[in-house]
Design a protein around this motif. Structure first.
Motif, PDB file in Angstrom:
ATOM      1  N   SER A 175      -2.732 -16.587  -4.687  1.00  0.00           N
ATOM      2  CA  SER A 175      -2.182 -15.789  -3.591  1.00  0.00           C
ATOM      3  C   SER A 175      -3.298 -15.308  -2.682  1.00  0.00           C
ATOM      4  N   VAL A 176      -2.905 -14.979  -1.465  1.00  0.00           N
ATOM      5  CA  VAL A 176      -3.779 -14.347  -0.481  1.00  0.00           C
ATOM      6  C   VAL A 176      -3.047 -13.096  -0.032  1.00  0.00           C
ATOM      7  N   GLY A 177      -3.719 -11.953  -0.081  1.00  0.00           N
ATOM      8  CA  GLY A 177      -3.035 -10.712   0.259  1.00  0.00           C
ATOM      9  C   GLY A 177      -3.913  -9.706   0.960  1.00  0.00           C
ATOM     10  N   VAL A 178      -3.264  -8.664   1.416  1.00  0.00           N
ATOM     11  CA  VAL A 178      -3.939  -7.518   2.029  1.00  0.00           C
ATOM     12  C   VAL A 178      -3.580  -6.310   1.179  1.00  0.00           C
ATOM     13  N   ARG A 179      -4.590  -5.556   0.737  1.00  0.00           N
ATOM     14  CA  ARG A 179      -4.277  -4.388  -0.087  1.00  0.00           C
ATOM     15  C   ARG A 179      -4.650  -3.112   0.660  1.00  0.00           C
ATOM     16  N   PHE A 180      -3.839  -2.107   0.420  1.00  0.00           N
ATOM     17  CA  PHE A 180      -4.041  -0.779   0.985  1.00  0.00           C
ATOM     18  C   PHE A 180      -4.103   0.202  -0.167  1.00  0.00           C
ATOM     19  N   SER A 181      -5.110   1.067  -0.159  1.00  0.00           N
ATOM     20  CA  SER A 181      -5.224   2.113  -1.175  1.00  0.00           C
ATOM     21  C   SER A 181      -5.309   3.459  -0.481  1.00  0.00           C
ATOM     22  N   PHE A 182      -4.516   4.411  -0.972  1.00  0.00           N
ATOM     23  CA  PHE A 182      -4.467   5.753  -0.414  1.00  0.00           C
ATOM     24  C   PHE A 182      -4.774   6.741  -1.536  1.00  0.00           C
ATOM     25  N   PRO A 183      -5.978   7.353  -1.539  1.00  0.00           N
ATOM     26  CA  PRO A 183      -6.361   8.244  -2.645  1.00  0.00           C
ATOM     27  C   PRO A 183      -5.466   9.483  -2.728  1.00  0.00           C
ATOM     28  N   GLN A 241     -16.924  10.190  -6.868  1.00  0.00           N
ATOM     29  CA  GLN A 241     -16.226  10.618  -8.075  1.00  0.00           C
ATOM     30  C   GLN A 241     -15.136   9.606  -8.418  1.00  0.00           C
ATOM     31  N   ALA A 242     -14.693   9.598  -9.654  1.00  0.00           N
ATOM     32  CA  ALA A 242     -13.589   8.736 -10.050  1.00  0.00           C
ATOM     33  C   ALA A 242     -12.375   9.094  -9.195  1.00  0.00           C
ATOM     34  N   THR A 243     -11.679   8.055  -8.712  1.00  0.00           N
ATOM     35  CA  THR A 243     -10.592   8.267  -7.759  1.00  0.00           C
ATOM     36  C   THR A 243      -9.366   7.454  -8.152  1.00  0.00           C
ATOM     37  N   THR A 244      -8.212   8.095  -8.136  1.00  0.00           N
ATOM     38  CA  THR A 244      -6.936   7.422  -8.380  1.00  0.00           C
ATOM     39  C   THR A 244      -6.189   7.340  -7.055  1.00  0.00           C
ATOM     40  N   SER A 245      -5.590   6.168  -6.798  1.00  0.00           N
ATOM     41  CA  SER A 245      -4.961   5.905  -5.501  1.00  0.00           C
ATOM     42  C   SER A 245      -3.616   5.220  -5.651  1.00  0.00           C
ATOM     43  N   LEU A 246      -2.813   5.340  -4.609  1.00  0.00           N
ATOM     44  CA  LEU A 246      -1.602   4.537  -4.470  1.00  0.00           C
ATOM     45  C   LEU A 246      -2.043   3.163  -3.978  1.00  0.00           C
ATOM     46  N   HIS A 247      -1.539   2.100  -4.584  1.00  0.00           N
ATOM     47  CA  HIS A 247      -1.903   0.722  -4.243  1.00  0.00           C
ATOM     48  C   HIS A 247      -0.674   0.012  -3.694  1.00  0.00           C
ATOM     49  N   LEU A 248      -0.776  -0.532  -2.482  1.00  0.00           N
ATOM     50  CA  LEU A 248       0.272  -1.347  -1.874  1.00  0.00           C
ATOM     51  C   LEU A 248      -0.380  -2.623  -1.368  1.00  0.00           C
ATOM     52  N   ALA A 249       0.209  -3.778  -1.679  1.00  0.00           N
ATOM     53  CA  ALA A 249      -0.417  -5.037  -1.290  1.00  0.00           C
ATOM     54  C   ALA A 249       0.622  -6.116  -0.985  1.00  0.00           C
ATOM     55  N   PRO A 250       0.914  -6.363   0.291  1.00  0.00           N
ATOM     56  CA  PRO A 250       1.727  -7.527   0.620  1.00  0.00           C
ATOM     57  C   PRO A 250       0.891  -8.789   0.442  1.00  0.00           C
ATOM     58  N   PHE A 251       1.527  -9.907   0.018  1.00  0.00           N
ATOM     59  CA  PHE A 251       0.769 -11.131  -0.197  1.00  0.00           C
ATOM     60  C   PHE A 251       1.616 -12.359   0.070  1.00  0.00           C
ATOM     61  N   LEU A 252       0.928 -13.471   0.280  1.00  0.00           N
ATOM     62  CA  LEU A 252       1.544 -14.786   0.361  1.00  0.00           C
ATOM     63  C   LEU A 252       1.273 -15.473  -0.955  1.00  0.00           C
ATOM     64  N   GLY A 253       2.307 -15.790  -1.691  1.00  0.00           N
ATOM     65  CA  GLY A 253       2.150 -16.429  -2.991  1.00  0.00           C
ATOM     66  C   GLY A 253       2.138 -17.935  -2.855  1.00  0.00           C
ATOM     67  N   LEU A 254       1.151 -18.542  -3.445  1.00  0.00           N
ATOM     68  CA  LEU A 254       1.048 -19.988  -3.478  1.00  0.00           C
ATOM     69  C   LEU A 254       1.329 -20.422  -4.910  1.00  0.00           C
ATOM     70  N   VAL A 255       1.433 -21.685  -5.176  1.00  0.00           N
ATOM     71  CA  VAL A 255       1.767 -22.147  -6.519  1.00  0.00           C
ATOM     72  C   VAL A 255       0.748 -21.663  -7.547  1.00  0.00           C
TER      73      VAL A 255
END
Length: 175
Positions: free
Chosen positions: A136-144, A119-133
């Motif tokens: 970026s490279v990051g890790v994302r976490f989603s909690f429905p 089913q369609a799902t809405t989640s909290l999105h948190l993503a720490p990342f390393l920003g390059l010029v």
């Protein structure tokens, strides 16, 4: 002269003057900038691995210059993402982001459209990342927000941990 009808208008205008410079500064201090580019992701949920391809854009509005020859030490802004996941549904996400040096964090809300199984799902999105010029490279976490089946028996997308890669074309000064 007639006063403004909404009492918070003056506060909002004062805040706006802090965020948007009236003229570009001549000292080389950082300006608001906009970036856009491709977004690739691979993520793991309880039941499977999901691949995604799409676009990400950011608009950084408030910058801090620590006066080390125009070195941009941090920024706060907003981001938006649109991805096509596993070839059968969309993942849309947006929120606020902040960076300090090359470290960053996105916080927002993600929404994935439904399929015959999910089913369609809405989640909290948190993503720490390393920003390059230029990305970026990051890790994302989603909690429905929802974890129950719908009336058709479809399950929501579960919690997610994913790896993201972006390449971005910056446009500055934006405003």
């Amino acid at each position: 002269m007639k006063a403004l009808a909404y009492p918070g208008t003056m506060n909002a205008l004062a805040l706006l003057t802090l965020v948007v410079p009236a003229t570009p500064p001549e000292d080389g201090s950082p300006q608001p900038w906009f970036t856009v580019g491709p977004l690739l992701s691979v993520s793991r949920r309880q039941e499977d691995t999901a691949w995604g391809v799409g676009l990400e854009s950011t608009l950084n509005l408030a910058m801090h210059n620590n006066s080390m020859q125009s070195f941009k030490s941090g920024a706060v802004g907003v981001f938006g993402q649109a991805q096509w996941m596993d070839g059968d549904h969309a993942r849309l996400c947006g929120g606020v982001q902040g960076t300090f040096l090359f470290l960053g964090l996105e916080a927002g809300v993600a929404h994935e459209t439904g399929t015959t199984v999910h089913q369609a799902t809405t989640s909290l999105h948190l993503a720490p990342f390393l920003g390059l010029v230029y990305g970026s490279v990051g890790v994302r976490f989603s909690f429905p927000f929802e974890d129950r089946r719908d009336l058709m028996g479809r399950i929501p997308y579960g919690r997610e941990v994913g790896l993201t890669l972006t390449l971005k074309k910056p446009f500055s000064p934006m405003l």
